[in-house]
Motif scaffolding. Structure first.
Motif, PDB file in Angstrom:
ATOM      1  N   CYS A  68       4.002  92.073  -5.004  1.00  0.00           N
ATOM      2  CA  CYS A  68       3.006  92.325  -6.239  1.00  0.00           C
ATOM      3  C   CYS A  68       3.138  91.131  -7.193  1.00  0.00           C
ATOM      4  O   CYS A  68       4.094  90.643  -7.532  1.00  0.00           O
ATOM      5  N   VAL A  76      -0.562  88.805 -17.575  1.00  0.00           N
ATOM      6  CA  VAL A  76      -0.536  89.320 -19.003  1.00  0.00           C
ATOM      7  C   VAL A  76      -1.995  89.539 -19.428  1.00  0.00           C
ATOM      8  O   VAL A  76      -2.226  89.163 -20.732  1.00  0.00           O
ATOM      9  N   GLY A  78      -3.790  92.296 -18.257  1.00  0.00           N
ATOM     10  CA  GLY A  78      -4.271  93.540 -17.697  1.00  0.00           C
ATOM     11  C   GLY A  78      -4.756  93.596 -16.331  1.00  0.00           C
ATOM     12  O   GLY A  78      -4.852  94.894 -15.919  1.00  0.00           O
ATOM     13  N   ASN A 107      13.196  90.586 -13.459  1.00  0.00           N
ATOM     14  CA  ASN A 107      12.163  90.094 -14.395  1.00  0.00           C
ATOM     15  C   ASN A 107      10.978  90.761 -14.496  1.00  0.00           C
ATOM     16  O   ASN A 107      10.168  90.702 -15.212  1.00  0.00           O
TER      17      ASN A 107
END
Ligand code: ACO
Length: 153
Positions: A68, A76, A78, A107
């Motif tokens: 992914c 960041v 969306g 992370n």
């Protein structure tokens, strides 16, 4: 005659050969699991911005997220959330899945928690044990797909 060793490198001719090999395996090795990897991608102006590659285990009704990622300069904003929502909708409505499992990088745990994943695994072990490989360096996380929620508009 020639012998080649290839991976999925984006060259059209290589893709045709790889799909051809996959078809030979499917015919000659009928007991091989039918499920293979699928990718949901974010495409903007004909370019790929990111995606999720997963393996649906149709008989077990769960999918394993293998990879992914969103490209560095588009993170960041969306896209990762919208991508996951499209994945959930597709996995539920097309593959008939009820859950996802993934080994999340340390992370990325925060991202997966925001997408509804938990570190507690509620799925009965006999539904997934022996299907997904143990992988150290990641945290096993689970997400239940809502049976009714419209994830995309
Ligand atoms: N840690 C904590 N929170 C995060 C992270 C992170 N690494 N990334 C995003 N978030 C948060 C955002 O702040 C946002 O929070 P908000 O809703 O409160 O504003 C929310 O998660 C959703 O953010 P998006 O903008 O939708 O996420 P993005 O488009 O950046 O995609 C992703 C998230 C895929 C993790 C991206 O940042 C990325 O590609 N990172 C590098 C690669 C990576 O770590 N991939 C996951 C590896 S694990 C695996 O593949 C199984």
């Amino acid at each position: 005659l020639k012998f080649v060793c290839l991976s999925n490198d984006g060259v059209d001719e290589h893709m045709v050969w790889l799909i051809g090999l996959k078809n030979i395996f499917a015919r000659q090795l009928p007991n091989m699991p039918k499920e293979s990897h699928k990718s949901v991608m974010v495409i903007r102006r004909n370019l790929v911005v990111g995606g999720i590659t997963y393996r649906p285990y149709i008989s077990q009704k769960f999918g394993e997220i293998a990879f992914c990622a969103i490209t560095a300069d588009e993170q960041v904003k969306g896209y990762g959330t919208r991508l996951m929502n499209h994945l959930k909708q597709h996995a539920r409505d097309v593959d008939g899945l009820t859950h996802f499992l993934t080994y999340a990088d340390n992370n990325a745990v925060g991202y997966f928690i925001k997408q509804g994943f938990t570190k507690e695994i509620h799925l009965e072990k006999d539904r997934w044990h022996g299907y997904i490989k143990d992988y150290d360096g990641g945290i096993l996380m689970e997400c239940k797909i809502d049976p009714k929620l419209p994830y995309t508009d």
